[in-house]
Write an enzyme that holds these catalytic residues in place. Structure first.
Site, PDB file in Angstrom:
ATOM      1  N   SER A   1     -26.747 -59.692  67.122  1.00 61.38           N
ATOM      2  CA  SER A   1     -26.335 -59.234  65.796  1.00 61.38           C
ATOM      3  C   SER A   1     -26.020 -57.750  65.858  1.00 61.38           C
ATOM      4  CB  SER A   1     -27.453 -59.475  64.773  1.00 61.38           C
ATOM      5  OG  SER A   1     -27.141 -58.870  63.529  1.00 61.38           O
TER       6      SER A   1
ATOM      7  N   TYR B   1     -35.945 -58.520  61.996  1.00 64.96           N
ATOM      8  CA  TYR B   1     -34.816 -59.295  62.531  1.00 64.96           C
ATOM      9  C   TYR B   1     -33.996 -58.414  63.485  1.00 64.96           C
ATOM     10  CZ  TYR B   1     -30.278 -61.701  62.519  1.00 64.96           C
ATOM     11  OH  TYR B   1     -29.110 -62.313  62.885  1.00 64.96           O
TER      12      TYR B   1
END
Length: 249
Positions: free
Chosen positions: A144, A158
């Site tokens: 990501s 995250y």
């Protein structure tokens, strides 16, 4: 694409579903995993089959090592040689600041986003490495842009999990580079998927899109194109590499 099969974890929705569909259209045999939504996984498989491809769905919770081992044993028995792995499955939890994090949340996020992909890669390497009698293959980790940006005020846990995945990508790539296995990563930015609803803000991409250099969010299919290329022989001299699919952010 090769004659073996590619495993796509978390292939029932979002980027995983787009990757599985793109691989199916390219003539690749696909095994996709799901955790809960069998109907969604079956729908993706049915679309691949309708387009002339081959696909299976296998239930596997990436937080459970037993499920991961069973997944690979099932693929060995039912689908044959594994030539590719896409570590796509991931979770995030409700947006919060770091001081609101608790140990159980961190364990959940790290179990799925870090330990799961590492165990999947372990199983794939055991089958693909020429050092183990395999014919080589390709692993693509779906990271990501959060690994670079940090996701402050939203998902620092995250983001940290994806940073760990990036480090693992680089290390594993160097470890198996001379064993016929390429390991790369795609880092999506703000992509229109259901994952944002999991974090409590379904419209997150629309909110952020005007601030992005390209002025828009991305589509899962745009990420899938990068993943499919990295899996293919067209990327035969590419390993330990990160492709940002993030609209310039």
């Amino acid at each position: 694409m090769g004659s073996g099969c590619v495993i796509v974890t978390g292939g029932s929705r979002g980027i995983g579903a787009a990757v599985a569909s793109a691989l199916g259209r390219a003539g690749q045999r696909v095994v996709l995993t799901y955790r809960q939504d069998r109907a969604a996984a079956d729908k993706v498989c049915a679309e691949i089959v309708a387009a002339g491809g081959t696909a299976w769905a296998v239930r596997a919770d990436m937080a459970e090592s037993e499920d991961i081992d069973r997944l690979f044993a099932t693929v060995d028995a039912e689908a044959g040689t594994i030539t590719g792995l896409v570590n796509n499955a991931a979770i995030l939890e409700k947006q919060c600041r770091a001081e609101a994090l608790d140990a159980e949340r961190l364990r959940r996020v790290l179990a799925v986003n870090v330990i799961g992909p590492m165990l999947c890669a372990r199983n794939a390497v055991r089958r693909m490495s020429t050092a183990h009698g395999g014919a080589g293959g390709s692993i693509v980790n779906v990271s990501s842009a959060a690994a670079r940006l940090g996701a402050p005020g939203e998902y620092v846990d995250y983001a940290a999990s994806k940073g760990a995945l990036d480090t693992f990508t680089r290390g594993l790539a160097l470890e198996v580079a001379n064993e016929g296995i390429r390991v790369n990563s795609v880092r999506p930015g703000f992509i229109y998927t259901d994952m944002h609803a999991d974090g409590g803000e379904p419209g997150r991409v629309d909110r952020i899109a005007p601030t992005l250099p390209m002025g828009r969010g991305g589509q899962p299919e745009e990420v899938a194109e990068a993943v499919v290329w990295l899996l293919s022989a067209r990327a035969s001299y590419v390993t330990g590499t990160f492709i940002d699919v993030a609209g310039g952010r």
